[in-house]
Design a protein around this motif. Sequence first.
Motif, PDB file in Angstrom:
ATOM      1  N   SER A 189       0.826  -1.198   0.000  1.00  0.00           N
ATOM      2  CA  SER A 189       0.000   0.000   0.000  1.00  0.00           C
ATOM      3  C   SER A 189       0.865   1.255   0.000  1.00  0.00           C
ATOM      4  CB  SER A 189      -0.910   0.016   1.235  1.00  0.00           C
ATOM      5  OG  SER A 189      -1.558   1.274   1.363  1.00  0.00           O
ATOM      6  N   ILE A 190       0.441   2.258  -0.772  1.00  0.00           N
ATOM      7  CA  ILE A 190       1.148   3.540  -0.791  1.00  0.00           C
ATOM      8  C   ILE A 190       0.241   4.654  -0.268  1.00  0.00           C
ATOM      9  CG2 ILE A 190       2.671   2.849  -2.674  1.00  0.00           C
ATOM     10  CD1 ILE A 190       0.899   4.537  -4.552  1.00  0.00           C
ATOM     11  N   ARG A 191      -0.775   4.272   0.505  1.00  0.00           N
ATOM     12  CA  ARG A 191      -1.733   5.251   1.025  1.00  0.00           C
ATOM     13  C   ARG A 191      -1.036   6.361   1.822  1.00  0.00           C
ATOM     14  NH1 ARG A 191      -7.129   4.921   1.428  1.00  0.00           N
ATOM     15  NH2 ARG A 191      -7.044   2.724   0.831  1.00  0.00           N
TER      16      ARG A 191
ATOM     17  N   THR B 195      14.326   4.224  -0.634  1.00  0.00           N
ATOM     18  CA  THR B 195      14.240   2.795  -0.950  1.00  0.00           C
ATOM     19  C   THR B 195      12.918   2.192  -0.515  1.00  0.00           C
ATOM     20  OG1 THR B 195      15.434   2.346   1.110  1.00  0.00           O
ATOM     21  CG2 THR B 195      16.719   2.372  -0.923  1.00  0.00           C
ATOM     22  N   GLU B 196      12.025   3.005   0.055  1.00  0.00           N
ATOM     23  CA  GLU B 196      10.703   2.505   0.403  1.00  0.00           C
ATOM     24  C   GLU B 196       9.669   2.883  -0.658  1.00  0.00           C
ATOM     25  OE1 GLU B 196       7.426   2.494   4.047  1.00  0.00           O
ATOM     26  OE2 GLU B 196       9.148   3.847   4.141  1.00  0.00           O
ATOM     27  N   PHE B 197       9.645   4.139  -1.064  1.00  0.00           N
ATOM     28  CA  PHE B 197       8.630   4.604  -2.001  1.00  0.00           C
ATOM     29  C   PHE B 197       9.160   4.853  -3.403  1.00  0.00           C
ATOM     30  CE2 PHE B 197       6.520   5.729   2.028  1.00  0.00           C
ATOM     31  CZ  PHE B 197       5.295   5.117   1.796  1.00  0.00           C
ATOM     32  N   ASN B 198      10.431   4.589  -3.646  1.00  0.00           N
ATOM     33  CA  ASN B 198      10.961   4.751  -5.005  1.00  0.00           C
ATOM     34  C   ASN B 198      12.297   4.024  -5.098  1.00  0.00           C
ATOM     35  OD1 ASN B 198      11.464   5.546  -7.603  1.00  0.00           O
ATOM     36  ND2 ASN B 198      11.448   7.742  -7.208  1.00  0.00           N
ATOM     37  N   LEU B 199      12.260   2.707  -4.989  1.00  0.00           N
ATOM     38  CA  LEU B 199      13.486   1.918  -5.096  1.00  0.00           C
ATOM     39  C   LEU B 199      13.783   1.742  -6.586  1.00  0.00           C
ATOM     40  CD1 LEU B 199      14.752  -0.934  -2.961  1.00  0.00           C
ATOM     41  CD2 LEU B 199      14.865  -1.183  -5.441  1.00  0.00           C
ATOM     42  N   VAL B 200      14.791   2.448  -7.067  1.00  0.00           N
ATOM     43  CA  VAL B 200      15.096   2.483  -8.495  1.00  0.00           C
ATOM     44  C   VAL B 200      16.107   1.401  -8.840  1.00  0.00           C
ATOM     45  CG1 VAL B 200      15.923   3.888 -10.409  1.00  0.00           C
ATOM     46  CG2 VAL B 200      14.586   4.937  -8.588  1.00  0.00           C
TER      47      VAL B 200
ATOM     48  N   GLU C  76      20.668  -5.258   0.828  1.00  0.00           N
ATOM     49  CA  GLU C  76      19.939  -4.822  -0.366  1.00  0.00           C
ATOM     50  C   GLU C  76      18.712  -5.680  -0.621  1.00  0.00           C
ATOM     51  OE1 GLU C  76      19.231  -2.476  -3.898  1.00  0.00           O
ATOM     52  OE2 GLU C  76      20.121  -2.196  -1.923  1.00  0.00           O
ATOM     53  N   ALA C  77      18.845  -6.988  -0.451  1.00  0.00           N
ATOM     54  CA  ALA C  77      17.686  -7.868  -0.644  1.00  0.00           C
ATOM     55  C   ALA C  77      16.575  -7.520   0.332  1.00  0.00           C
ATOM     56  CB  ALA C  77      18.100  -9.320  -0.472  1.00  0.00           C
ATOM     57  N   LYS C  78      16.939  -7.109   1.546  1.00  0.00           N
ATOM     58  CA  LYS C  78      15.935  -6.721   2.543  1.00  0.00           C
ATOM     59  C   LYS C  78      15.249  -5.420   2.134  1.00  0.00           C
ATOM     60  CE  LYS C  78      18.246  -8.969   6.452  1.00  0.00           C
ATOM     61  NZ  LYS C  78      18.892  -8.766   7.776  1.00  0.00           N
ATOM     62  N   ARG C  79      16.015  -4.500   1.535  1.00  0.00           N
ATOM     63  CA  ARG C  79      15.415  -3.256   1.072  1.00  0.00           C
ATOM     64  C   ARG C  79      14.428  -3.515  -0.061  1.00  0.00           C
ATOM     65  NH1 ARG C  79      21.176  -1.145   0.868  1.00  0.00           N
ATOM     66  NH2 ARG C  79      21.580  -0.400   2.983  1.00  0.00           N
ATOM     67  N   VAL C  80      14.797  -4.415  -0.969  1.00  0.00           N
ATOM     68  CA  VAL C  80      13.895  -4.750  -2.066  1.00  0.00           C
ATOM     69  C   VAL C  80      12.613  -5.359  -1.520  1.00  0.00           C
ATOM     70  CG1 VAL C  80      13.598  -6.122  -4.164  1.00  0.00           C
ATOM     71  CG2 VAL C  80      15.816  -5.083  -3.667  1.00  0.00           C
ATOM     72  N   GLU C  81      12.747  -6.224  -0.537  1.00  0.00           N
ATOM     73  CA  GLU C  81      11.578  -6.868   0.048  1.00  0.00           C
ATOM     74  C   GLU C  81      10.696  -5.854   0.768  1.00  0.00           C
ATOM     75  OE1 GLU C  81      10.457 -10.642   2.971  1.00  0.00           O
ATOM     76  OE2 GLU C  81      12.534 -10.074   2.653  1.00  0.00           O
ATOM     77  N   ALA C  82      11.304  -4.874   1.430  1.00  0.00           N
ATOM     78  CA  ALA C  82      10.538  -3.895   2.199  1.00  0.00           C
ATOM     79  C   ALA C  82       9.978  -2.766   1.336  1.00  0.00           C
ATOM     80  CB  ALA C  82      11.412  -3.304   3.303  1.00  0.00           C
ATOM     81  N   ALA C  83      10.527  -2.568   0.140  1.00  0.00           N
ATOM     82  CA  ALA C  83      10.096  -1.460  -0.720  1.00  0.00           C
ATOM     83  C   ALA C  83       8.618  -1.565  -1.063  1.00  0.00           C
ATOM     84  CB  ALA C  83      10.930  -1.439  -1.996  1.00  0.00           C
ATOM     85  N   ARG C  84       7.956  -0.420  -1.099  1.00  0.00           N
ATOM     86  CA  ARG C  84       6.558  -0.379  -1.512  1.00  0.00           C
ATOM     87  C   ARG C  84       6.440  -0.151  -3.017  1.00  0.00           C
ATOM     88  NH1 ARG C  84       3.114  -0.032   2.827  1.00  0.00           N
ATOM     89  NH2 ARG C  84       4.216   0.122   4.817  1.00  0.00           N
TER      90      ARG C  84
END
Length: 323
Positions: free
Chosen positions: A97-99, A197-202, A216-224
């Motif tokens: 969700s990006i609410r 890295t949460e709302f715009n992981l490029v 990094e893998a954890k950031r990808v998993e947590a990214a919205r």
Amino acid sequence: MVPASSSSISRPSEKWLRRFETLGIRVVTVPEVIPSPAVLAAMEKDRAHLASQGILEVLQPIAYGGAFAKIHAWDRELFGSYEKVVLLDGDIVAKKSIRRLLTLEPLAASRDLMDAFNYGVLVLRPDAKIHAQLQQLLTSASAADVERYSTRKRGQAGICDQTLVAGYLAAHHGPVHFFEDLRKSSREHPQSWMLSTEFNLVVSYRSKERCEEPKEAKRVEAARLVHFANNWLHFDALARDRESPGRIDSPRCYRGAFRYWHDLYHHALMLADANTSEGETELPAVPKYSTASAEEGEASPERVQEVFLDFQSRSWARDSEEL
């Protein structure tokens, strides 16, 4: 949003327009924005710089104009009924969700490498004055305007039209409220923030070295929101083959994100078909994101070559009608 003069290749087909309608997606045709000679010259200079580095075909295989249609998101005639608009690039997949973005005060975005902000995810408020100013900027900008508002330094590759708009908005309609980052160090030192890295992981900015970091893998998993930027993701190849590299040179810690995009794409197709069929049809389950195995590693050179050559040889515009 689709520019009025879009070519038959880039404009959605009638079949896709019907699919969008059944999915409750509104497609808006917006006026074309004709860039000024100075903006065109700056964009061509960007392309020449990329070509001199041998990366033009990877980063920007076709001439880019990502800011032109986006400025219509400020058009009050189109979006004036909304207090806030979350502008997302078409090469973004939402994993969660990006609410929370709607609680932020416009303008809100993530900090880019040399820009005022990254234009791929933006929280804005429709405004007739800003809409008119941005049209004036892109259609009438002089070389001095480009130099003033484009934040790329001499010799740095960049997409001129986007940096131009970002710099202008930051200068005249700021401050920009930057998204917080998942990294604790970035939150403690705001000036070091680069691309939330949460709302715009490029993905296109993530190096192999960074991918090899366990975090990094954890950031990808947590990214919205995962942003497959700069034409690095071959959507057509990935739509057909869930196991394709997605981005031909990509480290595989992003494989879960590529697979999720593929699954969402085909889920939407199944939903559209179910909505147009007669009688009751069991709706497909919503895909769930799952991480890729850390042991998969990068795609082999042979696999990269195979997918790239296949991508180059096909007529995707023709084949897309068969999906």
